[in-house]
Write a protein that holds these residues in place. Structure first.
Motif, PDB file in Angstrom:
ATOM      1  N   ILE A  18      14.414 -65.231 -14.383  1.00 55.59           N
ATOM      2  CA  ILE A  18      15.709 -64.678 -14.795  1.00 55.59           C
ATOM      3  C   ILE A  18      15.535 -63.429 -15.655  1.00 55.59           C
ATOM      4  N   GLY A  19      14.770 -63.553 -16.747  1.00 56.91           N
ATOM      5  CA  GLY A  19      14.571 -62.426 -17.642  1.00 56.91           C
ATOM      6  C   GLY A  19      13.972 -61.208 -16.959  1.00 56.91           C
ATOM      7  N   PRO A  20      12.837 -61.360 -16.233  1.00 54.27           N
ATOM      8  CA  PRO A  20      12.250 -60.197 -15.539  1.00 54.27           C
ATOM      9  C   PRO A  20      13.199 -59.561 -14.532  1.00 54.27           C
ATOM     10  N   TRP A  21      14.032 -60.365 -13.853  1.00 58.17           N
ATOM     11  CA  TRP A  21      14.957 -59.804 -12.866  1.00 58.17           C
ATOM     12  C   TRP A  21      15.965 -58.878 -13.542  1.00 58.17           C
ATOM     13  N   PHE A  22      16.520 -59.308 -14.677  1.00 62.22           N
ATOM     14  CA  PHE A  22      17.468 -58.457 -15.399  1.00 62.22           C
ATOM     15  C   PHE A  22      16.781 -57.221 -15.977  1.00 62.22           C
ATOM     16  N   LEU A  23      15.540 -57.384 -16.428  1.00 60.41           N
ATOM     17  CA  LEU A  23      14.817 -56.241 -16.984  1.00 60.41           C
ATOM     18  C   LEU A  23      14.530 -55.195 -15.915  1.00 60.41           C
ATOM     19  N   ARG A  24      14.155 -55.653 -14.714  1.00 58.01           N
ATOM     20  CA  ARG A  24      13.879 -54.693 -13.633  1.00 58.01           C
ATOM     21  C   ARG A  24      15.153 -53.947 -13.234  1.00 58.01           C
ATOM     22  N   LYS A  25      16.297 -54.634 -13.315  1.00 56.10           N
ATOM     23  CA  LYS A  25      17.577 -53.989 -13.014  1.00 56.10           C
ATOM     24  C   LYS A  25      18.075 -53.124 -14.168  1.00 56.10           C
ATOM     25  N   ARG A  26      17.400 -53.246 -15.329  1.00 59.13           N
ATOM     26  CA  ARG A  26      17.809 -52.553 -16.550  1.00 59.13           C
ATOM     27  C   ARG A  26      19.212 -52.976 -17.004  1.00 59.13           C
ATOM     28  N   TRP A  27      19.529 -54.243 -16.772  1.00 57.80           N
ATOM     29  CA  TRP A  27      20.798 -54.797 -17.226  1.00 57.80           C
ATOM     30  C   TRP A  27      20.548 -55.514 -18.561  1.00 57.80           C
ATOM     31  N   VAL A  56      23.388 -63.666 -20.722  1.00 62.89           N
ATOM     32  CA  VAL A  56      22.804 -64.761 -19.946  1.00 62.89           C
ATOM     33  C   VAL A  56      21.847 -65.573 -20.811  1.00 62.89           C
ATOM     34  N   SER A  57      21.090 -64.903 -21.676  1.00 56.26           N
ATOM     35  CA  SER A  57      20.145 -65.605 -22.540  1.00 56.26           C
ATOM     36  C   SER A  57      20.870 -66.547 -23.489  1.00 56.26           C
ATOM     37  N   ILE A  58      21.965 -66.071 -24.067  1.00 55.16           N
ATOM     38  CA  ILE A  58      22.735 -66.919 -24.987  1.00 55.16           C
ATOM     39  C   ILE A  58      23.252 -68.159 -24.268  1.00 55.16           C
ATOM     40  N   LEU A  59      23.846 -67.969 -23.095  1.00 54.12           N
ATOM     41  CA  LEU A  59      24.364 -69.108 -22.332  1.00 54.12           C
ATOM     42  C   LEU A  59      23.246 -70.044 -21.896  1.00 54.12           C
ATOM     43  N   TYR A  60      22.130 -69.463 -21.494  1.00 49.32           N
ATOM     44  CA  TYR A  60      20.999 -70.269 -21.012  1.00 49.32           C
ATOM     45  C   TYR A  60      20.481 -71.179 -22.122  1.00 49.32           C
ATOM     46  N   PHE A  61      20.266 -70.628 -23.308  1.00 48.95           N
ATOM     47  CA  PHE A  61      19.653 -71.421 -24.376  1.00 48.95           C
ATOM     48  C   PHE A  61      20.659 -72.326 -25.080  1.00 48.95           C
ATOM     49  N   ILE A  62      21.947 -72.135 -24.856  1.00 54.44           N
ATOM     50  CA  ILE A  62      22.936 -73.066 -25.397  1.00 54.44           C
ATOM     51  C   ILE A  62      23.016 -74.332 -24.554  1.00 54.44           C
ATOM     52  N   PHE A  63      22.984 -74.168 -23.227  1.00 57.73           N
ATOM     53  CA  PHE A  63      23.253 -75.310 -22.346  1.00 57.73           C
ATOM     54  C   PHE A  63      21.996 -75.907 -21.700  1.00 57.73           C
ATOM     55  N   VAL A  64      21.096 -75.097 -21.207  1.00 57.36           N
ATOM     56  CA  VAL A  64      19.967 -75.626 -20.423  1.00 57.36           C
ATOM     57  C   VAL A  64      19.066 -76.549 -21.234  1.00 57.36           C
ATOM     58  N   PRO A  65      18.623 -76.183 -22.456  1.00 59.04           N
ATOM     59  CA  PRO A  65      17.723 -77.091 -23.189  1.00 59.04           C
ATOM     60  C   PRO A  65      18.335 -78.456 -23.472  1.00 59.04           C
ATOM     61  N   LYS A  66      19.651 -78.518 -23.662  1.00 62.20           N
ATOM     62  CA  LYS A  66      20.278 -79.814 -23.929  1.00 62.20           C
ATOM     63  C   LYS A  66      20.032 -80.799 -22.800  1.00 62.20           C
ATOM     64  N   PHE A  67      20.320 -80.375 -21.595  1.00 66.07           N
ATOM     65  CA  PHE A  67      20.210 -81.283 -20.446  1.00 66.07           C
ATOM     66  C   PHE A  67      18.756 -81.538 -20.061  1.00 66.07           C
ATOM     67  N   THR A  68      17.917 -80.513 -20.155  1.00 64.24           N
ATOM     68  CA  THR A  68      16.510 -80.724 -19.791  1.00 64.24           C
ATOM     69  C   THR A  68      15.804 -81.614 -20.809  1.00 64.24           C
ATOM     70  N   ASN A  69      16.102 -81.454 -22.101  1.00 64.04           N
ATOM     71  CA  ASN A  69      15.502 -82.324 -23.116  1.00 64.04           C
ATOM     72  C   ASN A  69      15.953 -83.769 -22.925  1.00 64.04           C
ATOM     73  N   TRP A  70      17.242 -83.937 -22.626  1.00 61.20           N
ATOM     74  CA  TRP A  70      17.755 -85.301 -22.399  1.00 61.20           C
ATOM     75  C   TRP A  70      17.090 -85.918 -21.162  1.00 61.20           C
ATOM     76  N   ALA A  71      17.009 -85.146 -20.058  1.00 65.40           N
ATOM     77  CA  ALA A  71      16.427 -85.678 -18.824  1.00 65.40           C
ATOM     78  C   ALA A  71      14.946 -85.995 -19.005  1.00 65.40           C
ATOM     79  N   TRP A  76      22.327 -55.621 -21.579  1.00 64.52           N
ATOM     80  CA  TRP A  76      23.412 -56.380 -22.199  1.00 64.52           C
ATOM     81  C   TRP A  76      23.724 -57.645 -21.409  1.00 64.52           C
ATOM     82  N   GLN A  77      23.639 -57.564 -20.088  1.00 64.83           N
ATOM     83  CA  GLN A  77      23.840 -58.755 -19.274  1.00 64.83           C
ATOM     84  C   GLN A  77      22.756 -59.796 -19.558  1.00 64.83           C
ATOM     85  N   LEU A  78      21.539 -59.312 -19.818  1.00 63.74           N
ATOM     86  CA  LEU A  78      20.449 -60.230 -20.137  1.00 63.74           C
ATOM     87  C   LEU A  78      20.713 -60.948 -21.456  1.00 63.74           C
ATOM     88  N   VAL A  79      21.239 -60.230 -22.430  1.00 62.44           N
ATOM     89  CA  VAL A  79      21.557 -60.858 -23.716  1.00 62.44           C
ATOM     90  C   VAL A  79      22.592 -61.971 -23.528  1.00 62.44           C
TER      91      VAL A  79
END
Length: 362
Positions: A70-79, A86-101, A81-84
């Motif tokens: 995810i991160g490298p794809w946004f960096l190659r596109k030079r996006w 996506v990063s916020i949303l990713y680290f808010i929701f993904v670790p919760k479910f993966t840690n629980w699972a 602000w979009q990366l920032v």
């Protein structure tokens, strides 16, 4: 540094750095954080809980898609602000479910105490955390810092690799341009010389025709690769000198080639010839009998050394081109690309003298 045929060394470096992060950060630091909790006893029969090392690795797997894809794809596109965002949303929701699972799997796969109780308590904690907006911010921050360094370092090395590849392709195009410039300029002058020799019935005419044939074959075919035999490159220089000596029989041309064992060495093609061509193109020997070209090209162990000098008739014309020009600039770039920190080039240019001293560690 030869780029073709070898994997770029930066890839190996970043892979080693990534493995080091996983070993030191996840295998040691995160494991120590898990062990230090009050939920685990410190009795002799239990500690040090090696299974928790595996648990620490599973808890960290959630970040692999982020820093690898995810991160490298946004960096190659030079996006950025979009990366920032996506990063916020990713680290808010993904670790919760993966840690629980991950904890649910370990809780249902473990049968012995005290790890079973430990996983169950952590599972309850993660279940409660699913309803919270933030979860273990301090742990997430260390994960982010550790693996963002891997992501940005990988991105930086990829850009450097692309820059090297682009520079290599650009210099290869410049080499083709140099060869294209050498063809008509040198070919027509040499053919005129051979034509004059044939009119006078000079006995060496067949020999010079053969020399010209060898030179054209070398430029057209052998120089298509990044490395050629030093023996062939020096033979091209020798043929070039003989041709030019024939064109200027009255000039004081003294050039020696001393390169025993050159057949076992490799070199980037056409590095020496631009200096010689400039000497013959701009030297005073074209106009006055006092003109001279003196030089020495010698091979000592793995070092090739060129010493060349010629006198110049200075004329301050308004549109006069700089001595050397694109050909010398091209050689300097190719030397930097193929022999970084393994060559020295000194050029001394005055109104009356032009001198070159080049050393290449092969």
């Amino acid at each position: 540094m030869k780029l073709s045929g070898k994997k770029y060394t930066g890839n190996r470096f970043i892979s080693a750095y990534e493995v080091l992060v996983w070993m030191l950060y996840v295998g040691i630091y995160k494991y120590s954080m898990l062990v230090e909790t009050n939920w685990l006893p410190r009795t002799r029969g239990y500690f040090p809980f090696p299974q928790l090392i595996l648990y620490a690795f599973f808890l960290t797997l959630y970040i692999v898609p982020y820093y690898r894809v995810i991160g490298p794809w946004f960096l190659r596109k030079r996006w950025h602000w979009q990366l920032v965002l996506v990063s916020i949303l990713y680290f808010i929701f993904v670790p919760k479910f993966t840690n629980w699972a991950c904890t649910w799997l370990f809780a249902h796969g473990s049968t012995g105490e005290p790890l079973l109780s430990y996983y169950q308590r952590r599972l309850h904690w993660f279940t409660m955390g699913l309803h919270n907006r933030m979860l273990m911010l301090e742990d997430l921050l260390t994960d982010i810092l550790a693996f963002l360094s891997v992501m940005f370092m990988r991105y930086a090395f990829e850009n450097e690799q692309k820059r090297h590849a682009l520079e290599k392709d650009n210099l290869q195009l410049q080499l083709q341009t140099l060869k294209a410039q050498l063809h008509p300029h040198f070919l027509f002058n040499t053919l005129n010389s051979i034509y004059g020799m044939s009119l006078t019935g000079a006995p060496e005419t067949p020999d010079f025709i053969l020399r010209l044939s060898d030179m054209m074959r070398y430029v057209l075919y052998d120089c298509s690769t990044h490395q050629v035999s030093l023996d062939k490159d020096l033979q091209f220089v020798s043929n070039y000198l003989e041709m030019e000596k024939k064109r200027y029989p009255q000039a004081n041309i003294q050039f020696e080639i001393a390169a025993e064992g050159a057949g076992h060495k490799m070199i980037a093609p056409l590095l020496v010839i631009p200096f010689l061509e400039n000497s013959f193109k701009h030297g005073a020997h074209r106009i006055t009998d006092n003109g001279f070209i003196k030089g020495l090209l010698q091979l000592t162990d793995n070092q090739l050394e060129l010493t060349l000098s010629n006198n110049v008739l200075f004329t301050a014309l308004p549109n006069q081109k700089q001595y050397g020009g694109v050909g010398i600039e091209n050689v300097q770039k190719r030397l930097t690309l193929y022999y970084p920190h393994r060559y020295t080039l000194h050029i001394n240019s005055t109104d009356s003298l032009y001198a070159v001293h080049l050393k290449i560690q092969l």
